[in-house]
Design a protein around this motif. Sequence first.
Motif, PDB file in Angstrom:
ATOM      1  N   ASN A   2      -3.629  25.301 -36.339  1.00 11.14           N
ATOM      2  CA  ASN A   2      -2.457  24.941 -35.570  1.00 11.14           C
ATOM      3  C   ASN A   2      -1.198  25.286 -36.347  1.00 11.14           C
ATOM      4  O   ASN A   2      -1.099  25.026 -37.544  1.00 11.14           O
ATOM      5  N   GLU A  18      -3.594  27.534 -27.788  1.00 14.66           N
ATOM      6  CA  GLU A  18      -4.563  26.914 -28.680  1.00 14.66           C
ATOM      7  C   GLU A  18      -3.985  26.639 -30.067  1.00 14.66           C
ATOM      8  O   GLU A  18      -4.527  25.847 -30.839  1.00 14.66           O
ATOM      9  N   THR A  22      -1.099  19.240 -32.841  1.00 15.16           N
ATOM     10  CA  THR A  22      -1.684  18.022 -32.290  1.00 15.16           C
ATOM     11  C   THR A  22      -0.741  16.838 -32.437  1.00 15.16           C
ATOM     12  O   THR A  22      -0.892  15.830 -31.748  1.00 15.16           O
ATOM     13  N   ASP A  23       0.229  16.936 -33.354  1.00 14.69           N
ATOM     14  CA  ASP A  23       1.217  15.883 -33.557  1.00 14.69           C
ATOM     15  C   ASP A  23       2.554  16.523 -33.910  1.00 14.69           C
ATOM     16  O   ASP A  23       2.703  17.064 -35.008  1.00 14.69           O
ATOM     17  N   ASN A  25       1.842  16.141 -29.834  1.00 11.37           N
ATOM     18  CA  ASN A  25       0.816  16.785 -29.023  1.00 11.37           C
ATOM     19  C   ASN A  25       1.379  17.902 -28.157  1.00 11.37           C
ATOM     20  O   ASN A  25       2.171  17.654 -27.248  1.00 11.37           O
ATOM     21  N   GLY A  26       0.956  19.137 -28.478  1.00 12.22           N
ATOM     22  CA  GLY A  26       1.282  20.263 -27.617  1.00 12.22           C
ATOM     23  C   GLY A  26       2.487  21.077 -28.010  1.00 12.22           C
ATOM     24  O   GLY A  26       2.762  22.102 -27.381  1.00 12.22           O
ATOM     25  N   PRO A  62       0.430  20.734 -23.882  1.00 11.76           N
ATOM     26  CA  PRO A  62      -0.311  19.573 -24.380  1.00 11.76           C
ATOM     27  C   PRO A  62      -1.804  19.623 -24.053  1.00 11.76           C
ATOM     28  O   PRO A  62      -2.241  20.347 -23.162  1.00 11.76           O
ATOM     29  N   ASP A  63      -2.550  18.837 -24.795  1.00 10.65           N
ATOM     30  CA  ASP A  63      -3.994  18.708 -24.594  1.00 10.65           C
ATOM     31  C   ASP A  63      -4.356  17.222 -24.700  1.00 10.65           C
ATOM     32  O   ASP A  63      -4.116  16.614 -25.742  1.00 10.65           O
ATOM     33  N   LYS A 206      -9.087  19.088 -20.280  1.00 14.26           N
ATOM     34  CA  LYS A 206      -8.887  19.701 -21.576  1.00 14.26           C
ATOM     35  C   LYS A 206      -7.993  20.930 -21.400  1.00 14.26           C
ATOM     36  O   LYS A 206      -8.092  21.639 -20.399  1.00 14.26           O
ATOM     37  N   ARG A 207      -7.137  21.167 -22.365  1.00 12.34           N
ATOM     38  CA  ARG A 207      -6.213  22.289 -22.240  1.00 12.34           C
ATOM     39  C   ARG A 207      -6.953  23.600 -21.986  1.00 12.34           C
ATOM     40  O   ARG A 207      -6.534  24.410 -21.151  1.00 12.34           O
TER      41      ARG A 207
END
Length: 236
Positions: A2, A18, A22-23, A25-26, A62-63, A206-207
């Motif tokens: 990421n 992808e 994650t923080d 989120n997205g 986001p996911d 899920k994304r």
Amino acid sequence: MNSLSYLNHELAKFPSPEFALTDPNGLLAIGGDLHPKRLLNAYYEGIFPWFNENDPILWWSPDPRAVFVPGALKVSRSLKRDIKRRQWRFSVNRAFNQVIEHCALTRQGKEGTWITLEIQQAYKALHQYNKAHSVEVWDGDKLIGGLYGVAVGQVFCGESMFHLQSNASKAAMAMLHQHLLSHRYRLIDAQVMNPHLASLGAKALKRADFINLLKRFRDTEVASDAWHPQEVQIEL
């Protein structure tokens, strides 16, 4: 891995969703501009802008992703009774500018004050390109509710809604679902799941699954008259 990407005014290509953080989120990229071509490229890839005034432009994917299937909206009996009792009128693309301006006004001083003048101008430009659309709710000649979003093939990406009378935004949602179903739309992107969306029937995907569906439906054209400015009748 990421990572966060930085865009300039020349670079129109987005990184793959992808790679989003994650923080928070997205969060995927920072910078660039809100030119219609870049905005359309973003939605085509499952990415959208979301940022506060005086912040740089932030791009998100986001996911998980909150989605509706047209026709799957949960319309309560009390809402149906309320719509019939009030005898509201409904329209499509009759007052796009007013809708986005109302959405901005009703969010002032609240969380989500991201509908800045810059955002408004960008989506008004998309509306002129026949890519951003609105649904309106009227009490007589007064606009009392509505929503707007972006169409990508058979996917409608919802952005924001407002109401000046109770249940008017929910009524706009019901009208949107009916309109999209009648024009063979396959998916509604509601972006980030919350309890309100869940109560209306939204599902968390899920994304990766959302992106796969987007790729299936984004290049399929809908009827050319789907978004002509028109008055529409709700069926309850």
